[in-house]
Design a protein around this motif. Structure first.
Motif, PDB file in Angstrom:
ATOM      1  N   UNK A 149      -0.326   3.269  -2.798  1.00  0.00           N
ATOM      2  CA  UNK A 149      -0.806   3.277  -3.939  1.00  0.00           C
ATOM      3  C   UNK A 149      -0.594   4.659  -4.589  1.00  0.00           C
ATOM      4  N   UNK A 195       5.636  -2.503  -3.143  1.00  0.00           N
ATOM      5  CA  UNK A 195       4.616  -3.450  -3.050  1.00  0.00           C
ATOM      6  C   UNK A 195       3.502  -3.148  -1.901  1.00  0.00           C
ATOM      7  N   UNK A 196       4.041  -2.510  -0.811  1.00  0.00           N
ATOM      8  CA  UNK A 196       2.988  -2.428   0.434  1.00  0.00           C
ATOM      9  C   UNK A 196       1.598  -1.983  -0.229  1.00  0.00           C
ATOM     10  N   UNK A 197       0.643  -2.604   0.450  1.00  0.00           N
ATOM     11  CA  UNK A 197      -0.759  -2.418   0.040  1.00  0.00           C
ATOM     12  C   UNK A 197      -1.023  -0.889   0.693  1.00  0.00           C
ATOM     13  N   UNK A 198      -0.386  -0.330   1.503  1.00  0.00           N
ATOM     14  CA  UNK A 198      -0.721   1.033   1.968  1.00  0.00           C
ATOM     15  C   UNK A 198      -0.236   1.997   1.044  1.00  0.00           C
ATOM     16  N   UNK A 243       8.340  -2.652   5.649  1.00  0.00           N
ATOM     17  CA  UNK A 243       8.639  -4.015   6.217  1.00  0.00           C
ATOM     18  C   UNK A 243      10.194  -4.516   5.442  1.00  0.00           C
ATOM     19  N   UNK A 282       6.925   2.909   7.712  1.00  0.00           N
ATOM     20  CA  UNK A 282       6.870   1.572   8.350  1.00  0.00           C
ATOM     21  C   UNK A 282       7.142   0.506   7.081  1.00  0.00           C
ATOM     22  N   UNK A 327      -1.154   5.896  -7.503  1.00  0.00           N
ATOM     23  CA  UNK A 327      -2.293   6.567  -8.125  1.00  0.00           C
ATOM     24  C   UNK A 327      -3.302   7.224  -7.107  1.00  0.00           C
ATOM     25  N   UNK A 328      -3.491   6.671  -6.000  1.00  0.00           N
ATOM     26  CA  UNK A 328      -4.185   7.540  -5.130  1.00  0.00           C
ATOM     27  C   UNK A 328      -3.902   8.960  -4.735  1.00  0.00           C
ATOM     28  N   UNK A 329      -2.581   9.148  -4.281  1.00  0.00           N
ATOM     29  CA  UNK A 329      -2.064  10.208  -3.694  1.00  0.00           C
ATOM     30  C   UNK A 329      -1.777  11.373  -4.817  1.00  0.00           C
ATOM     31  N   UNK A 338       2.700   7.224   5.344  1.00  0.00           N
ATOM     32  CA  UNK A 338       1.105   6.630   4.798  1.00  0.00           C
ATOM     33  C   UNK A 338       0.308   7.083   6.047  1.00  0.00           C
ATOM     34  N   UNK A 339       0.718   6.980   7.307  1.00  0.00           N
ATOM     35  CA  UNK A 339      -0.249   7.260   8.175  1.00  0.00           C
ATOM     36  C   UNK A 339      -0.771   8.715   8.402  1.00  0.00           C
ATOM     37  N   UNK A 340       0.139   9.680   8.232  1.00  0.00           N
ATOM     38  CA  UNK A 340       0.101  11.003   8.281  1.00  0.00           C
ATOM     39  C   UNK A 340      -0.420  11.586   7.331  1.00  0.00           C
ATOM     40  N   UNK A 341      -0.170  10.947   6.132  1.00  0.00           N
ATOM     41  CA  UNK A 341      -0.414  11.689   4.739  1.00  0.00           C
ATOM     42  C   UNK A 341       0.590  12.533   4.316  1.00  0.00           C
TER      43      UNK A 341
END
Lengths: 215, 215, 215, 215
Positions: free
Chosen positions: D53, D48-51, D112, D110, D55-57, D197-200
């Motif tokens: 998605x 569910x994490x907001x970071x 949670x 990351x 569909x984006x990647x 998510x931070x480094x793509x």
């Protein structure tokens, strides 16, 4: 300028959405504002804080408020020394070129700049005392306000200093000759507000009571 | 402070309307922002002009953008001389304290500040050359931009200088060591925009093309 | 794990494209989200349906919405029996750990889960009544909604039940003590939406009118 | 339902913007999806994490992915006991009703939920051990994964457990008879991914190497 990047695509999409709806529905007004110039009724001086958008709480649309935003919404004293004075320039333009009828200074709760001032003046933020700290030097403007509240219990100091920030700015506004003249000539009125962003509160300075009261 | 006046009643009414509706429906969000602090994604540097509200064109609500507004949206070069530097303080706070990921510089059409710079530099506004003119001294920041567009036909100079204002600010941003470091460390990206307020247009600077292109 | 296969190459290609463009332009934001954690404003509970992507219709980027998706976007009643409750876990995490300010339940047109419920309750899908049918047992959550619409003409039942699914979920949300407490303490607001994916329509539940109205 | 509130107006505005642009430009596709039903190629199970998605990647539009999102993207083992099993219902619907060709389990950095599992299993989060903790009970699914990484140095455990979460879900998927049958009949393939998510970054499980490798 190779370090400049493309705008995030979600903002591009939102812009196109705005253009197709809000802009399209208000095109006549935006075009008139472009063709005939802006005639804002009031200047608002407020904080950069992302929680404080004066257009929201006052339901203001394009053309209504000329808005300057800086850290803590501070106005420095008049000092025409030929250096860059961004805030003074905004005031001069608003009063002398646009002839606004009101200047509203809007303070707010949980202000990070005011907290910085408090920490600095009470000896808890030595890094803000350094000459190279832009935030520290900017918050020096609020030192006279800190003098007035430093005797309060610690837990009351932050909200008190936030209101003092408004008063210091109002005092400094009156050091500008063109402001003083416009105020005394009844061409301009000054207003002091403080908003509690969490509770949706709004107080204004009441000179008869010498303090802030809920609107 | 006997010169302070009560807030115009139409604003009092609008505030109460906002509180009963928008605030009431979003109380939980405003309270969380108050309790947990702001975490804005981007800083926006834009003009005070009443026709340019960045929250409108990007559909942004409270908490999203940290917004600095001054005349023409200018950023002066880094100059830590211990004086008041309002704009530099906003940038320092946004990058060092809030850790924003983007700084967006937003210029616009029919910018009064840019027009003043043009008049001043082309000899048509001697009053802006005076040491005591805060607007004139502030617009000195844009002189490097004027040099680059002064050869253009007069009717093209204003829109060109508005875009140069964005580029000068972007250049000056990079003179701040903490900006340069954050940009080079991929913790911050810079973006240059120009909006035509009458036509609802939006352009962004494209370094590959060396100019502004519609988004 | 010999049954695990390589990712289809078209997805690999798209990923590399995203990384070279969107990721690259927004690297600073993604890194900040990674380093500082997420602070989403809202939780959205919606269906798994491939036609319903809430990030699209609301122009939301990474970091904005905490999204749970299951069949029909249903929330079961509070039942802390020590078993696996995936949906309840998402709600608990969103409210208790992240402190979201809004929970938005989003229903939609042509919902296959709702259709299954309708078929099951009206006797047209005996296979969904079996104990081993996960979809059937999941759709049992919606039976109270079916009771309320079973008297409608058949052709009106599906869209009515889709909206009831939203209301049942909203009702069940209030059976969670931490939700009730947060709602009553004004730290959380609940919202009910239904979208017509084919027509791009959006309705919200209006408690004053007791029904859904277009936004 | 008097506790239901109106949708924040910034979302209403963004929706109307989306409708006037993206919807309007893709109306034919959205209508066809509504009329002919969805035929997604893949199911994605993610957090569910907001970071995160998906569909984006993967640049995915409406109609392409059937997406289930829960805490940590976990799949519990097959357990047809007649109770509510939200995740199992999504899988059953995707495979049995929609006939998706792929199930992609997507873990992330990351996380949670995974951190909660780590804290719980290592004795640092006694509150998650309580029967009433939905997050704790949900993360019990990942205990077999914790057994496999508990001997690692502490700083390596979180990223290792995030990848184990993907593997546990993939193992549990195979306990569903209809999954096993579809996989063995070459009507369905399973894929395990982990994104930083931070480094793509994006890694996939490679059964030949017995570990995750960059795509």
């Amino acid at each position: 300028m190779s370090h400049i990047r493309a705008l995030p695509s979600y903002l591009v999409q939102r812009f196109h959405g705005w253009k197709a709806t809000t802009y399209n529905d208000n095109k006549a007004w935006y075009r008139r504002l472009a063709a005939n110039g802006q005639h804002p009724r009031a200047m608002v001086i407020s904080c950069c804080d992302s929680r404080v958008h004066v257009t929201s709480i006052f339901g203001a649309d394009e053309g209504e408020f000329f808005i300057h935003r800086n850290i803590a919404g501070l106005v420095p004293p008049h000092n025409p020394d030929g250096e860059y004075h961004g805030t003074s320039a905004t005031i001069e333009y608003a009063v002398q070129s646009l002839g606004v009828a009101h200047i509203v200074v809007l303070g707010h709760s949980n202000c990070g700049g005011v907290k910085g001032c408090l920490d600095m003046c009470s000896g808890h933020a030595p890094e803000l005392l350094e000459k190279t700290s832009f935030v520290g030097r900017w918050m020096d403007i609020l030192r006279p306000g800190y003098q007035r509240i430093s005797g309060l219990p610690p837990e009351l100091q932050q909200p008190a200093l936030e209101r003092e920030a408004v008063l210091v700015s109002l005092e400094n506004l009156m050091t500008f000759p063109f402001i003083k003249e416009a105020v005394e000539g009844d061409r301009l009125t000054l207003h002091g507000l403080w908003t509690d962003t969490g509770e949706g509160g709004l107080e204004q300075f009441d000179p008869a009571k010498g303090g802030f009261v809920p609107v």
